[in-house]
Design a protein around this motif. Structure first.
Motif, PDB file in Angstrom:
ATOM      1  N   GLN A  24       7.464   3.852  -5.687  1.00 15.76           N
ATOM      2  CA  GLN A  24       6.884   3.566  -4.471  1.00 15.76           C
ATOM      3  C   GLN A  24       5.627   4.234  -4.165  1.00 15.76           C
ATOM      4  OE1 GLN A  24       7.589   1.822  -1.776  1.00 15.76           O
ATOM      5  NE2 GLN A  24       5.927   2.503  -0.840  1.00 15.76           N
ATOM      6  N   ALA A  25       5.552   5.225  -4.744  1.00 17.15           N
ATOM      7  CA  ALA A  25       4.485   6.247  -5.147  1.00 17.15           C
ATOM      8  C   ALA A  25       3.228   5.755  -5.524  1.00 17.15           C
ATOM      9  CB  ALA A  25       4.544   7.520  -5.726  1.00 17.15           C
ATOM     10  N   PHE A  26       3.460   4.663  -6.557  1.00 16.43           N
ATOM     11  CA  PHE A  26       2.296   4.204  -7.434  1.00 16.43           C
ATOM     12  C   PHE A  26       2.127   2.947  -6.443  1.00 16.43           C
ATOM     13  CE2 PHE A  26       0.577   1.004 -10.017  1.00 16.43           C
ATOM     14  CZ  PHE A  26      -0.558   1.854 -10.447  1.00 16.43           C
ATOM     15  N   ALA A  27       2.986   2.243  -5.880  1.00 15.83           N
ATOM     16  CA  ALA A  27       2.778   1.157  -5.024  1.00 15.83           C
ATOM     17  C   ALA A  27       1.542   1.529  -3.984  1.00 15.83           C
ATOM     18  CB  ALA A  27       3.744   0.652  -4.477  1.00 15.83           C
ATOM     19  N   ASN A  67      -4.334 -11.153 -17.357  1.00 12.64           N
ATOM     20  CA  ASN A  67      -3.769 -11.721 -18.787  1.00 12.64           C
ATOM     21  C   ASN A  67      -4.471 -10.839 -19.833  1.00 12.64           C
ATOM     22  OD1 ASN A  67      -6.579 -12.643 -19.109  1.00 12.64           O
ATOM     23  ND2 ASN A  67      -6.058 -14.529 -17.991  1.00 12.64           N
ATOM     24  N   CYS A  68      -4.737  -9.476 -19.374  1.00 14.13           N
ATOM     25  CA  CYS A  68      -4.953  -8.416 -20.440  1.00 14.13           C
ATOM     26  C   CYS A  68      -3.875  -7.630 -20.983  1.00 14.13           C
ATOM     27  CB  CYS A  68      -6.160  -7.607 -19.514  1.00 14.13           C
ATOM     28  SG  CYS A  68      -6.841  -6.109 -20.634  1.00 14.13           S
ATOM     29  N   THR A  69      -4.078  -7.126 -22.165  1.00 16.72           N
ATOM     30  CA  THR A  69      -2.784  -6.326 -22.604  1.00 16.72           C
ATOM     31  C   THR A  69      -2.777  -5.011 -22.073  1.00 16.72           C
ATOM     32  OG1 THR A  69      -4.209  -5.482 -24.313  1.00 16.72           O
ATOM     33  CG2 THR A  69      -3.240  -7.397 -24.941  1.00 16.72           C
ATOM     34  N   PHE A  70      -3.752  -4.446 -21.351  1.00 18.94           N
ATOM     35  CA  PHE A  70      -3.531  -3.085 -20.674  1.00 18.94           C
ATOM     36  C   PHE A  70      -2.978  -3.417 -19.308  1.00 18.94           C
ATOM     37  CE2 PHE A  70      -7.484  -2.738 -23.426  1.00 18.94           C
ATOM     38  CZ  PHE A  70      -6.740  -1.812 -24.629  1.00 18.94           C
ATOM     39  N   TYR A  71      -2.863  -4.610 -18.618  1.00 19.24           N
ATOM     40  CA  TYR A  71      -2.703  -4.240 -17.231  1.00 19.24           C
ATOM     41  C   TYR A  71      -0.828  -4.387 -17.393  1.00 19.24           C
ATOM     42  CZ  TYR A  71      -2.098  -7.002 -12.864  1.00 19.24           C
ATOM     43  OH  TYR A  71      -1.922  -7.229 -11.136  1.00 19.24           O
ATOM     44  N   ASP A  77       1.369 -10.228 -10.161  1.00 17.10           N
ATOM     45  CA  ASP A  77       1.108  -9.228  -9.226  1.00 17.10           C
ATOM     46  C   ASP A  77      -0.517  -9.041  -9.036  1.00 17.10           C
ATOM     47  OD1 ASP A  77       3.529  -8.403  -9.502  1.00 17.10           O
ATOM     48  OD2 ASP A  77       3.261  -6.895 -10.813  1.00 17.10           O
ATOM     49  N   ALA A  78      -0.759  -8.905  -7.591  1.00 17.76           N
ATOM     50  CA  ALA A  78      -2.250  -8.728  -6.992  1.00 17.76           C
ATOM     51  C   ALA A  78      -2.721  -7.511  -7.673  1.00 17.76           C
ATOM     52  CB  ALA A  78      -2.001  -8.645  -5.599  1.00 17.76           C
ATOM     53  N   PHE A  85      -7.848   3.238 -16.119  1.00 18.84           N
ATOM     54  CA  PHE A  85      -7.902   3.598 -14.636  1.00 18.84           C
ATOM     55  C   PHE A  85      -6.950   4.478 -14.041  1.00 18.84           C
ATOM     56  CE2 PHE A  85     -10.551   0.052 -15.070  1.00 18.84           C
ATOM     57  CZ  PHE A  85     -11.853   0.298 -14.697  1.00 18.84           C
ATOM     58  N   PRO A  86      -6.433   5.699 -14.837  1.00 19.84           N
ATOM     59  CA  PRO A  86      -5.335   6.531 -14.688  1.00 19.84           C
ATOM     60  C   PRO A  86      -5.265   6.696 -13.317  1.00 19.84           C
ATOM     61  CG  PRO A  86      -6.639   7.474 -16.586  1.00 19.84           C
ATOM     62  CD  PRO A  86      -7.381   6.586 -16.024  1.00 19.84           C
ATOM     63  N   GLY A  87      -3.961   6.450 -12.831  1.00 14.74           N
ATOM     64  CA  GLY A  87      -3.688   6.823 -11.239  1.00 14.74           C
ATOM     65  C   GLY A  87      -4.278   5.823 -10.308  1.00 14.74           C
ATOM     66  N   LYS A  88      -4.670   4.959 -10.710  1.00 16.30           N
ATOM     67  CA  LYS A  88      -5.122   3.782  -9.905  1.00 16.30           C
ATOM     68  C   LYS A  88      -4.682   2.241 -10.280  1.00 16.30           C
ATOM     69  CE  LYS A  88      -9.238   6.744  -8.429  1.00 16.30           C
ATOM     70  NZ  LYS A  88     -10.275   6.448  -7.890  1.00 16.30           N
ATOM     71  N   GLN A  89      -4.927   1.645  -9.433  1.00 17.10           N
ATOM     72  CA  GLN A  89      -4.533   0.060  -9.545  1.00 17.10           C
ATOM     73  C   GLN A  89      -5.903  -0.586  -9.511  1.00 17.10           C
ATOM     74  OE1 GLN A  89      -1.256  -1.581  -7.138  1.00 17.10           O
ATOM     75  NE2 GLN A  89      -1.464   0.388  -6.108  1.00 17.10           N
ATOM     76  N   VAL A  90      -5.774  -1.806 -10.578  1.00 18.14           N
ATOM     77  CA  VAL A  90      -6.621  -2.585 -10.667  1.00 18.14           C
ATOM     78  C   VAL A  90      -6.362  -4.164 -10.169  1.00 18.14           C
ATOM     79  CG1 VAL A  90      -7.775  -1.556 -12.850  1.00 18.14           C
ATOM     80  CG2 VAL A  90      -6.034  -3.469 -13.070  1.00 18.14           C
TER      81      VAL A  90
END
Length: 103
Positions: A24-27, A67-71, A77-78, A85-90
């Protein structure tokens, strides 16, 4: 034997609650802003169709974060985590120069 089961159940509930709270915190984690220094250095765009193709010749149509290996989310998922980008969402429809196509 009962105390072992009780300890196991208490520990299991604690672990499950911790996992649920961290998800939930990451969401609620902030989205990467295109103006952030790391985003600018990697050419991150929340919309891959807006990548500067002259500056980032590596970009090709159809490449995006989902479609990237890092995702670290599902392709549908949107937004999801990315170790660039640690601690953030792309954005799933985003792109950066660290793009590496999933196998």
């Amino acid at each position: 034997m009962k105390s072992s089961r009780r300890s196991f159940l208490i520990t299991s509930v604690g672990v499950a609650a911790t996992v649920a709270l961290s998800r939930q915190a990451f969401a609620d984690a902030p989205k990467v802003g295109e103006s952030e220094p790391t985003a600018q250095a990697l050419g991150y765009k929340a919309d891959a169709t807006k990548v500067d193709k002259a500056k980032f010749a590596k970009y090709a149509a159809g490449q995006d974060c989902s479609n990237c290996t890092f995702y670290q989310g599902k392709a549908t998922d949107a937004y999801a985590a990315c170790p660039m980008f640690p601690g953030k969402q792309v954005a799933g429809k985003g792109w950066c120069s660290a793009y590496n196509k999933k196998a």
